[in-house]
Design a protein around this motif. Sequence first.
Motif, PDB file in Angstrom:
ATOM      1  N   LEU A 373     -16.507  12.003  12.528  1.00  0.00           N
ATOM      2  CA  LEU A 373     -17.272  12.624  13.545  1.00  0.00           C
ATOM      3  C   LEU A 373     -17.988  14.009  13.347  1.00  0.00           C
ATOM      4  CD1 LEU A 373     -14.339  12.415  16.537  1.00  0.00           C
ATOM      5  CD2 LEU A 373     -16.797  11.700  16.662  1.00  0.00           C
ATOM      6  N   ASP A 374     -17.156  14.827  12.296  1.00  0.00           N
ATOM      7  CA  ASP A 374     -17.571  15.892  11.826  1.00  0.00           C
ATOM      8  C   ASP A 374     -18.829  15.689  10.760  1.00  0.00           C
ATOM      9  OD1 ASP A 374     -18.082  18.240  10.808  1.00  0.00           O
ATOM     10  OD2 ASP A 374     -16.077  18.811  10.186  1.00  0.00           O
ATOM     11  N   PRO A 375     -20.029  16.196  11.276  1.00  0.00           N
ATOM     12  CA  PRO A 375     -21.196  15.671  10.274  1.00  0.00           C
ATOM     13  C   PRO A 375     -21.139  16.268   8.845  1.00  0.00           C
ATOM     14  CG  PRO A 375     -21.896  17.019  12.111  1.00  0.00           C
ATOM     15  CD  PRO A 375     -20.488  16.932  12.363  1.00  0.00           C
ATOM     16  N   VAL A 376     -20.352  17.343   8.558  1.00  0.00           N
ATOM     17  CA  VAL A 376     -20.384  18.429   7.593  1.00  0.00           C
ATOM     18  C   VAL A 376     -19.109  18.158   6.861  1.00  0.00           C
ATOM     19  CG1 VAL A 376     -20.540  20.771   6.812  1.00  0.00           C
ATOM     20  CG2 VAL A 376     -21.665  20.189   8.842  1.00  0.00           C
ATOM     21  N   VAL A 377     -19.245  17.769   5.482  1.00  0.00           N
ATOM     22  CA  VAL A 377     -17.978  17.642   4.834  1.00  0.00           C
ATOM     23  C   VAL A 377     -17.191  18.671   4.516  1.00  0.00           C
ATOM     24  CG1 VAL A 377     -19.190  17.905   2.636  1.00  0.00           C
ATOM     25  CG2 VAL A 377     -17.208  16.569   2.554  1.00  0.00           C
ATOM     26  N   CYS A 378     -16.033  18.923   4.869  1.00  0.00           N
ATOM     27  CA  CYS A 378     -15.027  19.915   4.707  1.00  0.00           C
ATOM     28  C   CYS A 378     -13.616  19.450   4.408  1.00  0.00           C
ATOM     29  CB  CYS A 378     -15.225  20.783   5.869  1.00  0.00           C
ATOM     30  SG  CYS A 378     -14.578  22.325   5.527  1.00  0.00           S
ATOM     31  N   PRO A 379     -13.385  19.274   3.445  1.00  0.00           N
ATOM     32  CA  PRO A 379     -11.860  18.378   3.001  1.00  0.00           C
ATOM     33  C   PRO A 379     -10.864  19.192   3.280  1.00  0.00           C
ATOM     34  CG  PRO A 379     -13.163  18.844   0.847  1.00  0.00           C
ATOM     35  CD  PRO A 379     -14.111  19.232   1.800  1.00  0.00           C
ATOM     36  N   CYS A 380      -9.512  18.530   3.154  1.00  0.00           N
ATOM     37  CA  CYS A 380      -8.383  19.371   3.662  1.00  0.00           C
ATOM     38  C   CYS A 380      -8.497  20.098   1.985  1.00  0.00           C
ATOM     39  CB  CYS A 380      -7.324  18.498   3.504  1.00  0.00           C
ATOM     40  SG  CYS A 380      -5.534  19.365   3.205  1.00  0.00           S
ATOM     41  N   SER A 381      -8.468  21.401   2.106  1.00  0.00           N
ATOM     42  CA  SER A 381      -8.541  22.554   0.876  1.00  0.00           C
ATOM     43  C   SER A 381      -7.415  22.036  -0.084  1.00  0.00           C
ATOM     44  CB  SER A 381      -8.464  23.929   1.454  1.00  0.00           C
ATOM     45  OG  SER A 381      -8.784  24.221   2.361  1.00  0.00           O
ATOM     46  N   THR A 382      -6.254  21.815   0.443  1.00  0.00           N
ATOM     47  CA  THR A 382      -4.972  21.789  -0.445  1.00  0.00           C
ATOM     48  C   THR A 382      -4.717  20.278  -1.053  1.00  0.00           C
ATOM     49  OG1 THR A 382      -3.784  21.546   1.588  1.00  0.00           O
ATOM     50  CG2 THR A 382      -3.772  23.663   0.664  1.00  0.00           C
ATOM     51  N   MET A 383      -5.186  19.464  -0.252  1.00  0.00           N
ATOM     52  CA  MET A 383      -5.067  17.863  -0.811  1.00  0.00           C
ATOM     53  C   MET A 383      -6.011  17.869  -1.880  1.00  0.00           C
ATOM     54  SD  MET A 383      -3.294  15.368   0.647  1.00  0.00           S
ATOM     55  CE  MET A 383      -2.301  15.451   2.218  1.00  0.00           C
TER      56      MET A 383
END
Length: 430
Positions: A373-383
Amino acid sequence: MNPTASVNDRIQLIVNGATAEAGVAACSPDLAKGPWEFDAQPPGYGPGSSMGDVIPTGSPVQGGLPTEYKTATNDELHERIRVAKETLGERVVILGHFYQREEVVRHADYLGDSYQLAVQAKNRPEAEAIIFCGVHFMAETADILSSANQAVILPNLAAGCSMADMADIDSVTQCWEELTALYGTEPDADGRVPIIPVTYMNSSAALKGFCGENGGIVCTSSNAETVLKWAFERGQRVLFFPDQHLGRNTAKAMGVPLEAMPLWHGRKPLGGNTAVELAEARVILWNGFCSVHKRFNVGQIEQARRDHPGVRVIVHPECPMPVVDAADEYGSTEYIRKAVAEATEPTTFAIGTEINMVQRLAAQYPQHTIFCLDPVVCPCSTMYRIHPGYLAWVLERLVAGEVVNQIVVPEDVALPARVALERMLAAKPV
Ligand code: 13P
Ligand code: SF4
């Protein structure tokens, strides 16, 4: 490895500025760097969804990683991990959360959601070491549930969870003292105590221990409703921490009105509520949230429905309530995986959860159209801090007879935390 399942290609778009040109707020281009660039520079969660969150002082920091692991290519690391794992055989088991990067997931003996991974940690007594490719609270849980002679290893000690860090034992104890002073401790005519503490799995071992000591329980996103039912059978109301969204979404689905779910703001007297509001409360929600799931909004769902008529929208219950309400379904990461795996007809899925998992599903099920749903990749920083370089390092140290990065929960904390976790495991069905 299936290259389309890795998020690296999408991260390159951020590095090249393509996402900024598209006019959308993207994550830092530093995502393309190795986590060791950030591990040595506290404080901060590093690039990714929680980069704006405040990291508590005293959070674990990862020491240096030998240069050979930082400079090796992904293929070299893959081979080193494979060989070390083969050498260790049954002595080691690698558990991986669905949000891990593909380069790590391909080496996992078991991939799952946080509930399934806790069960796996308990059920693998034959392994001398459990390497937990996930975040700190998951490794703590594995240590509490596994046998005393097993070592639980977190490949990068800086892999915490910003949501878990939003509730600490001192603030929750202070809140509990205020609430028990207000409600007293006498059970009602049905034998239900005034309040039961419920902690989300995404919390420190100390908070799980707090729940164990105070008649409370742990939940995950896959069993939150079962656990809340358990708590309402024993208590008139619930203090739910740290995730306000999981608490609100679950209690609302069970028919608890929103007015009966006040938010507790630490540092304000009575958490910023009146005594009357708290007297009428059924669920008191801690003011925590997940920065990954906070990125999802109703506009994205509307856009998906416009662009893909008939789209099936599934989101994680850590998403804010309006997002969960606007979706077709919601559930834990395992729920989402299963929904996609069991769809018999080619389907378009718009998914509201972490990008590594969505990309993997898209690669695994090419008969479906699957997008985040979020078009911009932004992973969980800590994972994302669990890089294959760290996995290769901890495995090769094990081959050399050395346990590094062991997560050990002191027994005085582990004992009551185990009580709260065992209550959760017994509160079936999930
Ligand atoms: P699951 O229990 O659904 O795997 O969720 C864990 C998590 O951290 C989600 O952000
Ligand atoms: Fe924590 Fe959110 Fe990352 Fe899950 S996705 S580990 S809740 S920060």
